[in-house]
Design an enzyme around this catalytic site. Structure first.
Site, short mmCIF file in Angstrom:
data_model
loop_
_atom_site.label_atom_id
_atom_site.label_comp_id
_atom_site.label_asym_id
_atom_site.label_seq_id
_atom_site.Cartn_x
_atom_site.Cartn_y
_atom_site.Cartn_z
N HIS A 38 -16.44 4.56 -2.73
CA HIS A 38 -15.73 5.41 -1.77
C HIS A 38 -14.60 6.13 -2.48
O HIS A 38 -13.89 5.55 -3.29
CB HIS A 38 -15.16 4.57 -0.62
CG HIS A 38 -16.20 4.07 0.31
ND1 HIS A 38 -15.98 3.07 1.22
CD2 HIS A 38 -17.51 4.43 0.49
CE1 HIS A 38 -17.07 2.84 1.91
NE2 HIS A 38 -18.01 3.65 1.48
N ARG A 88 -24.59 -2.31 2.81
CA ARG A 88 -23.27 -1.86 2.38
C ARG A 88 -22.22 -2.19 3.44
O ARG A 88 -21.12 -2.66 3.12
CB ARG A 88 -23.30 -0.35 2.11
CG ARG A 88 -23.96 0.02 0.79
CD ARG A 88 -24.20 1.53 0.67
NE ARG A 88 -23.01 2.32 0.91
CZ ARG A 88 -22.07 2.58 -0.01
NH1 ARG A 88 -22.17 2.06 -1.23
NH2 ARG A 88 -21.04 3.36 0.27
N HIS A 135 -29.56 0.78 4.43
CA HIS A 135 -28.16 1.14 4.23
C HIS A 135 -27.21 0.09 4.81
O HIS A 135 -26.03 0.04 4.45
CB HIS A 135 -27.89 2.51 4.86
CG HIS A 135 -26.60 3.14 4.42
ND1 HIS A 135 -25.37 2.84 4.99
CD2 HIS A 135 -26.34 4.03 3.44
CE1 HIS A 135 -24.42 3.54 4.39
NE2 HIS A 135 -24.98 4.25 3.44
N TYR A 184 -1.98 7.44 -7.69
CA TYR A 184 -1.35 6.25 -8.25
C TYR A 184 -2.31 5.06 -8.30
O TYR A 184 -1.90 3.94 -8.57
CB TYR A 184 -0.11 5.87 -7.43
CG TYR A 184 1.02 6.86 -7.61
CD1 TYR A 184 1.90 6.74 -8.69
CD2 TYR A 184 1.19 7.90 -6.72
CE1 TYR A 184 2.92 7.65 -8.87
CE2 TYR A 184 2.22 8.82 -6.89
CZ TYR A 184 3.09 8.68 -7.96
OH TYR A 184 4.10 9.59 -8.13
N ARG A 198 -25.84 2.78 -2.45
CA ARG A 198 -26.56 3.49 -1.41
C ARG A 198 -28.05 3.41 -1.72
O ARG A 198 -28.45 3.34 -2.89
CB ARG A 198 -26.11 4.96 -1.35
CG ARG A 198 -24.63 5.11 -0.97
CD ARG A 198 -24.18 6.57 -1.00
NE ARG A 198 -22.77 6.68 -0.61
CZ ARG A 198 -21.73 6.59 -1.46
NH1 ARG A 198 -21.97 6.37 -2.76
NH2 ARG A 198 -20.50 6.70 -1.02
N LYS A 223 -23.08 10.33 -4.44
CA LYS A 223 -22.69 11.16 -3.30
C LYS A 223 -21.43 11.95 -3.59
O LYS A 223 -21.32 13.12 -3.21
CB LYS A 223 -22.50 10.28 -2.06
CG LYS A 223 -22.11 11.03 -0.80
CD LYS A 223 -21.97 10.09 0.38
CE LYS A 223 -21.58 10.83 1.65
NZ LYS A 223 -21.45 9.91 2.81
#
Length: 210
Positions: A144, A120, A117, A154, A27, A54
């Site tokens: 993310h 990304r 930005h 998992y 970012r 973030k």
């Protein structure tokens, strides 16, 4: 656009920040506030502390050969400690959040064509479309957080080795685009996204603007 950034006539710090941005998938705030102590160029790693992320979780970014070269170019000017991209008026503060976007405007790109930005989104789109990389590895490089709690439980691997290969592949791919602006063919259903490097048409083939 990549060639235009290479030829940016403004401040060297701004130019190198814009050159690095497409490669690291971070970012804008994470990049402009980067500190030299976070980088291990020998190990090709950038360790971003949780307080600057973030999602408030520490994040590691593999450094491609291209990114390391940019950082080595900048190190004599702003290193070896403190902000990698300091403000122009004082090195005690990081680069302004508007600096890279203002540079893009000076280069002739409107906010609808490109923002800092947007790299990304471009990386996410093209890496997913190319079919070479695990979607979870891409998501991890974008920092993310897994929204599905069961899946997240998992899926705790960092995919580090794959991400190292992916980041180097991505940097090499960007170099190829910089060299020619060739037509690239990926995935079945490209989409249009504003503010990205690449304007995707509704066809399988599209021209990537550099």
């Amino acid at each position: 656009m990549l060639r235009a950034i290479d030829e940016y006539p403004g401040h060297l710090i701004t130019r190198i920040a814009m050159q690095i941005a497409p490669h690291v998938m971070a970012r804008p705030g994470e990049l402009r506030m980067a500190n030299w102590e976070e980088f291990n160029l020998e190990a090709a790693e950038w360790r971003i502390p949780a307080e600057r992320m973030k999602m408030r979780k520490p994040h590691m970014v593999p450094l491609s050969r291209q990114v390391i070269a940019y950082l080595r170019e900048l190190a004599p000017l702003t290193g070896p400690t403190g902000f990698v991209f300091p403000a122009f008026h004082t090195w005690k503060r990081p680069m302004s959040e508007n600096t890279m976007n203002q540079a893009l405007r000076r280069m002739g790109y409107s906010k609808d064509e490109m923002t800092s930005h947007g790299w990304r989104s471009t990386a996410s789109t093209l890496l997913n479309e190319c079919g070479k990389w695990n979607a979870d590895a891409i998501e991890r490089s974008l920092a993310h957080t897994e929204r599905n709690a069961v899946r997240g439980a998992y899926n705790r691997g960092s995919y580090w080795n794959e991400r190292v290969d992916m980041h180097q592949w991505w940097s090499d791919y960007l170099d190829q685009l910089r060299g020619g602006g060739q037509v690239v063919s990926f995935g079945p259903e490209p989409i249009e996204e504003a503010g990205n490097v690449v304007s995707l048409s509704g066809r399988r083939e599209r021209r990537t603007h550099v």
